[in-house]
Motif scaffolding. Sequence first.
Motif, mmCIF file in Angstrom:
data_model
loop_
_atom_site.group_PDB
_atom_site.id
_atom_site.type_symbol
_atom_site.label_atom_id
_atom_site.label_comp_id
_atom_site.label_asym_id
_atom_site.label_seq_id
_atom_site.Cartn_x
_atom_site.Cartn_y
_atom_site.Cartn_z
ATOM 1 N N ARG A 1 12.840 63.648 41.303
ATOM 2 C CA ARG A 1 12.912 62.791 40.537
ATOM 3 C C ARG A 1 14.127 61.763 40.934
ATOM 4 O O ARG A 1 14.263 60.571 40.423
ATOM 5 C CB ARG A 1 13.191 63.063 39.122
ATOM 6 C CG ARG A 1 11.846 63.957 38.409
ATOM 7 C CD ARG A 1 11.948 64.492 37.112
ATOM 8 N NE ARG A 1 12.350 63.324 36.170
ATOM 9 C CZ ARG A 1 12.934 63.552 34.811
ATOM 10 N NH1 ARG A 1 13.090 64.894 34.570
ATOM 11 N NH2 ARG A 1 13.086 62.561 33.993
ATOM 12 N N ALA B 1 13.268 74.009 38.328
ATOM 13 C CA ALA B 1 13.709 72.644 37.628
ATOM 14 C C ALA B 1 14.395 71.856 38.605
ATOM 15 O O ALA B 1 14.168 70.781 38.701
ATOM 16 C CB ALA B 1 14.448 73.154 36.430
ATOM 17 N N ALA B 2 15.334 72.425 39.268
ATOM 18 C CA ALA B 2 16.178 71.995 40.461
ATOM 19 C C ALA B 2 15.212 71.072 41.411
ATOM 20 O O ALA B 2 15.665 70.065 41.821
ATOM 21 C CB ALA B 2 17.244 72.575 40.990
ATOM 22 N N ASP C 1 22.214 60.718 37.972
ATOM 23 C CA ASP C 1 22.210 61.318 36.590
ATOM 24 C C ASP C 1 22.591 62.819 36.766
ATOM 25 O O ASP C 1 21.860 63.530 37.376
ATOM 26 C CB ASP C 1 20.624 61.216 36.076
ATOM 27 C CG ASP C 1 20.713 61.650 34.529
ATOM 28 O OD1 ASP C 1 21.503 62.386 34.288
ATOM 29 O OD2 ASP C 1 19.550 61.195 33.905
ATOM 30 N N SER D 1 22.409 65.287 34.705
ATOM 31 C CA SER D 1 21.500 66.124 34.049
ATOM 32 C C SER D 1 20.359 66.272 35.021
ATOM 33 O O SER D 1 19.940 67.450 35.107
ATOM 34 C CB SER D 1 20.789 65.299 32.749
ATOM 35 O OG SER D 1 19.911 64.163 33.201
ATOM 36 N N LEU D 2 20.032 65.422 35.939
ATOM 37 C CA LEU D 2 19.042 65.940 36.953
ATOM 38 C C LEU D 2 19.653 66.404 38.081
ATOM 39 O O LEU D 2 18.706 67.200 38.944
ATOM 40 C CB LEU D 2 18.158 64.462 37.353
ATOM 41 C CG LEU D 2 17.450 63.783 36.302
ATOM 42 C CD1 LEU D 2 16.685 62.499 36.852
ATOM 43 C CD2 LEU D 2 16.368 64.818 35.649
ATOM 44 N N SER D 3 21.005 66.126 38.372
ATOM 45 C CA SER D 3 21.736 66.842 39.486
ATOM 46 C C SER D 3 22.345 68.183 39.297
ATOM 47 O O SER D 3 22.913 68.715 40.123
ATOM 48 C CB SER D 3 22.785 65.947 40.080
ATOM 49 O OG SER D 3 23.722 65.872 39.084
ATOM 50 N N HIS D 4 22.089 68.660 38.098
ATOM 51 C CA HIS D 4 22.345 69.911 37.402
ATOM 52 C C HIS D 4 23.983 70.199 37.796
ATOM 53 O O HIS D 4 24.484 71.086 38.370
ATOM 54 C CB HIS D 4 21.659 71.116 38.465
ATOM 55 C CG HIS D 4 20.297 70.866 38.007
ATOM 56 N ND1 HIS D 4 19.736 72.117 37.301
ATOM 57 C CD2 HIS D 4 19.303 70.233 38.222
ATOM 58 C CE1 HIS D 4 18.441 71.692 37.052
ATOM 59 N NE2 HIS D 4 18.147 70.665 37.650
ATOM 60 N N THR E 1 12.198 70.185 41.114
ATOM 61 C CA THR E 1 11.654 68.925 40.364
ATOM 62 C C THR E 1 12.599 67.798 40.239
ATOM 63 O O THR E 1 12.171 66.592 40.427
ATOM 64 C CB THR E 1 10.731 69.350 39.273
ATOM 65 O OG1 THR E 1 9.991 70.443 39.424
ATOM 66 C CG2 THR E 1 10.210 68.026 38.389
ATOM 67 N N ASP E 2 13.929 68.156 39.644
ATOM 68 C CA ASP E 2 14.647 67.045 39.131
ATOM 69 C C ASP E 2 15.132 66.379 40.458
ATOM 70 O O ASP E 2 15.562 65.357 40.472
ATOM 71 C CB ASP E 2 15.933 67.890 38.553
ATOM 72 C CG ASP E 2 15.548 68.351 37.194
ATOM 73 O OD1 ASP E 2 14.644 67.685 36.518
ATOM 74 O OD2 ASP E 2 16.168 69.184 36.537
ATOM 75 N N TYR E 3 15.684 67.167 41.559
ATOM 76 C CA TYR E 3 16.097 66.332 42.695
ATOM 77 C C TYR E 3 14.712 65.515 43.176
ATOM 78 O O TYR E 3 15.259 64.370 44.075
ATOM 79 C CB TYR E 3 16.609 67.394 43.834
ATOM 80 C CG TYR E 3 18.218 67.716 43.495
ATOM 81 C CD1 TYR E 3 19.006 66.999 44.299
ATOM 82 C CD2 TYR E 3 18.599 68.477 42.412
ATOM 83 C CE1 TYR E 3 20.390 67.004 44.002
ATOM 84 C CE2 TYR E 3 19.799 68.465 42.051
ATOM 85 C CZ TYR E 3 20.693 68.193 42.684
ATOM 86 O OH TYR E 3 22.073 68.235 42.784
#
Length: 264
Positions: free
Chosen positions: A24, A17-18, A248, A250-253, A20-22
Amino acid sequence: MSLTLDHIVIAVSDLDAAFTDYGRLGFTVIRGGEHANGITHNVLVVFQDGAYLELIAWKRPDPGMRWSEVYHSAGEGFVDHALLPTAIEADVSAAQRRGLDMEDPIPGGRLRPDGERLEWKTARSPGSDVPFLCGDVTPRRLRVQEGEVRQHANGVTGVAELTIAVRDLGASLRRYGALLGSEAGGGVQAGDVAGSPARFATLRLGNGTAVRLATPDGSEGPLASALAARGEGPFSVVFRGGADADLDPSLSHGARLAISETRL
């Protein structure tokens, strides 16, 4: 001694998930692999200035290991930062002579997904207000890849500023100064850190990254909350390059990240 920022460690719960999010967030993310202990694995975001983000996840708890304990008690977010030594044994000896309680170097390593085995040595102080040192045994380009992986869609080229939350600013300045062999530039100032009153002082690393040691004035606000929950260590990062933005969380965990095109 001209130490440079090597990497910043961010604990995450789900490595895929991290990854993918990073992506994004506009970063180029690469698979790091599994550490020699078999407990942790990571993905990396490498910058043109040679520093990188390490997003690390646990396959199982690691009791007694500070990163694991911070993550399992406080959740995702920053857990540490590292500097790159010139010669780790000599640099540690020099810091010890200057009074820093840094332990002697110990070996470490990781197996990349392509089968390449990396080896390094690290040296740490028991206090998390100062960074650990990470010196390569195998060529650094194997650990910190070069080329197109350092190009990011968001325009980020490196780390302009790293803020470290500390409890005793004077003591941490002395400790960080003992590691670097220098004094903090500009002295202690009072001002605003993430919307809260604080005192801080700034040191500059060899690659131009500014390290701001900050202690909250009072028990309210994000800086004080982070210090209470996670202990001393990284609080926020400002990247150079790209358009100004707060990324964000939430995306940077859980990591407090921002981009500033005006930071040099």
